[in-house]
Scaffold this motif. Structure first.
Motif, short mmCIF file in Angstrom:
data_model
loop_
_atom_site.label_atom_id
_atom_site.label_comp_id
_atom_site.label_asym_id
_atom_site.label_seq_id
_atom_site.Cartn_x
_atom_site.Cartn_y
_atom_site.Cartn_z
N VAL A 1 -8.18 10.03 5.67
CA VAL A 1 -6.73 9.90 5.72
C VAL A 1 -6.17 10.48 7.02
CG1 VAL A 1 -4.57 10.60 4.60
CG2 VAL A 1 -6.53 9.90 3.21
N ALA A 2 -6.78 11.57 7.50
CA ALA A 2 -6.29 12.22 8.72
C ALA A 2 -6.53 11.36 9.95
CB ALA A 2 -6.96 13.58 8.90
N LEU A 3 -7.57 10.55 9.96
CA LEU A 3 -7.89 9.73 11.13
C LEU A 3 -6.71 8.85 11.53
CD1 LEU A 3 -11.58 8.60 10.49
CD2 LEU A 3 -10.74 10.19 12.22
N GLY A 4 -6.12 8.16 10.56
CA GLY A 4 -5.02 7.27 10.86
C GLY A 4 -3.80 8.01 11.39
N GLY A 5 -3.44 9.11 10.74
CA GLY A 5 -2.27 9.86 11.17
C GLY A 5 -2.43 10.48 12.54
N VAL A 6 -3.60 11.05 12.82
CA VAL A 6 -3.84 11.67 14.13
C VAL A 6 -3.85 10.61 15.23
CG1 VAL A 6 -5.54 12.89 15.52
CG2 VAL A 6 -5.05 13.67 13.21
N GLY A 7 -4.47 9.47 14.94
CA GLY A 7 -4.51 8.40 15.93
C GLY A 7 -3.12 7.92 16.30
N LEU B 1 -13.47 4.89 -1.27
CA LEU B 1 -12.47 4.14 -2.03
C LEU B 1 -11.14 4.88 -2.06
CD1 LEU B 1 -11.57 1.87 -3.89
CD2 LEU B 1 -12.61 3.10 -5.82
N ILE B 2 -11.18 6.18 -2.36
CA ILE B 2 -9.94 6.97 -2.40
C ILE B 2 -9.29 6.99 -1.02
CG2 ILE B 2 -8.94 9.24 -2.84
CD1 ILE B 2 -11.25 9.76 -4.77
N GLY B 3 -10.11 7.19 0.02
CA GLY B 3 -9.57 7.26 1.37
C GLY B 3 -8.95 5.96 1.82
N LEU B 4 -9.59 4.83 1.52
CA LEU B 4 -9.05 3.53 1.91
C LEU B 4 -7.70 3.28 1.24
CD1 LEU B 4 -9.29 0.78 3.28
CD2 LEU B 4 -10.62 -0.01 1.29
N CYS B 5 -7.62 3.56 -0.05
CA CYS B 5 -6.34 3.39 -0.76
C CYS B 5 -5.28 4.33 -0.20
CB CYS B 5 -6.53 3.64 -2.26
SG CYS B 5 -7.55 2.40 -3.09
N GLY B 6 -5.69 5.55 0.18
CA GLY B 6 -4.74 6.49 0.76
C GLY B 6 -4.22 6.03 2.11
N ILE B 7 -5.11 5.49 2.94
CA ILE B 7 -4.70 4.98 4.25
C ILE B 7 -3.71 3.83 4.11
CG2 ILE B 7 -5.52 3.78 6.32
CD1 ILE B 7 -8.09 5.44 6.10
N LEU B 8 -3.95 2.96 3.13
CA LEU B 8 -3.07 1.81 2.92
C LEU B 8 -1.71 2.24 2.37
CD1 LEU B 8 -5.60 -0.76 1.42
CD2 LEU B 8 -4.68 -0.69 3.75
N ALA B 9 -1.69 3.30 1.57
CA ALA B 9 -0.44 3.73 0.93
C ALA B 9 0.38 4.66 1.81
CB ALA B 9 -0.74 4.43 -0.40
N ALA B 10 -0.25 5.34 2.76
CA ALA B 10 0.47 6.31 3.59
C ALA B 10 1.67 5.72 4.33
CB ALA B 10 -0.50 6.98 4.57
N PRO B 11 1.57 4.51 4.91
CA PRO B 11 2.75 3.95 5.61
C PRO B 11 3.96 3.78 4.69
CG PRO B 11 0.78 2.77 6.26
CD PRO B 11 0.38 3.66 5.13
N VAL B 12 3.72 3.52 3.40
CA VAL B 12 4.84 3.41 2.46
C VAL B 12 5.52 4.76 2.32
CG1 VAL B 12 5.51 2.80 0.11
CG2 VAL B 12 3.65 1.56 1.25
N GLY B 13 4.73 5.82 2.25
CA GLY B 13 5.31 7.16 2.18
C GLY B 13 6.10 7.50 3.43
N VAL B 14 5.58 7.10 4.61
CA VAL B 14 6.30 7.34 5.86
C VAL B 14 7.62 6.58 5.85
CG1 VAL B 14 6.25 7.00 8.35
CG2 VAL B 14 4.20 7.78 7.16
N TRP B 15 7.60 5.34 5.37
CA TRP B 15 8.81 4.53 5.30
C TRP B 15 9.86 5.19 4.40
CZ3 TRP B 15 11.35 1.91 1.32
CH2 TRP B 15 12.30 0.96 1.71
N LEU B 16 9.42 5.73 3.27
CA LEU B 16 10.33 6.42 2.38
C LEU B 16 10.87 7.71 3.00
CD1 LEU B 16 8.45 6.02 -1.03
CD2 LEU B 16 10.58 4.89 -0.35
#
Length: 278
Positions: free
Chosen positions: A209-215, A84-99
């Protein structure tokens, strides 16, 4: 010589040693790997941030994945909470990148340093032992059911874990860290998990969380594999060594060590900000 060519022999030796330091911190604290990985690559191997970030994330992801698998095998990783924490983190990470692309680098570095200083100071100077009275434990939204060894899930617990994932994902995208220094305090405050289970669950979240960023970095060609692979191998070796050491060290001492680490890294970052301003 470019990193795309043959890697110099000194870098071939230094990279796994620096990676081992990252894995050691991950094993002992369940956090902090991403915090020290990028500074080690920047200061130790003179890499630019554009190369250091993906390499650090790969090393942290692989080492955290190894630790998460070991924790799952030992039955101490709460995989539903981590998911649950990881899924929410993956969804929120692009917003942080955008900022991050819309905020100058200097304010971002200053914000990261202040956040680390606050985290380390709060942990280092808090009371050495806070009594866990019955009322405090009952009030925690995420509580283990002793009969099955799992959380008794409820809406309040899901909200807390989801919010933790969102915050860690935002900081991961915004500041390029794994978010473990957010996950560890949150699980410690809002659940009754023992320290070993908190660390294992945090490693599980960091893996996801690292899976998405590394990919994304790999698809964009942003990973220097000649450095990334030995650095990641050293991180995994350091994690295995850290697990042996963790069994011999007190949990409170480990957390104090993590607090000192946060303060040291914060000081290095603040020094870089001051140097840039001057």
């Amino acid at each position: 010589m470019s990193f795309e060519a043959v890697m110099p022999i000194d870098q071939a030796i230094v990279a796994p040693l620096l990676g081992a330091a990252v894995g050691l911190v991950l094993a002992l604290t369940g956090a902090g790997g991403g915090i020290i990985a990028v500074p080690l690559l920047v200061f130790g191997l003179a890499l630019p941030m554009q190369q250091a970030g993906p390499i650090g994330l790969l090393a942290v992801g692989l080492a955290a994945g190894l630790g998460a698998l070991l924790g799952l095998r030992s039955g101490i990783l709460r995989y539903r909470a981590a998911g649950l924490i990881g899924l929410c983190g993956i969804l929120a990470a692009p917003v942080g990148v955008w900022l991050a692309h819309r905020i100058p680098n200097l304010p971002l570095t200053l914000a990261f340093a202040l956040l680390l200083a606050w985290t380390g100071g709060r942990r280092l100077w808090r009371r050495r032992s806070l009594p866990r009275d019955a009322a405090a434990v009952v009030d925690r939204p995420c509580r283990l059911n002793p009969a099955v060894g799992r959380f008794d899930w409820n809406l309040r617990c899901a909200r807390v874990l989801g919010a933790t994932g969102v915050l860690s994902g935002l900081l991961s995208g915004l500041l390029g860290v794994g978010g473990g220094f957010v996950i560890i305090p949150a699980l410690g405050r809002y659940s009754d998990l023992p320290p070993a289970s908190v660390i294992a669950t945090s490693l599980g979240v960091m893996t996801l969380v690292a899976l998405g960023g590394v990919g994304a970095a790999a698809l964009a060609g942003g990973i220097v594999w000649q450095l990334a692979l030995p650095f990641a191998a050293g991180a995994m070796a350091g994690l295995l060594l850290g697990r042996l050491l963790a069994a011999r060290l007190a949990g409170e001492r480990l957390q104090q060590g993590f607090a000192v680490l946060c303060l040291v890294v914060a000081g290095l970052l603040l020094g870089r900000v001051v140097a840039a301003v001057i």
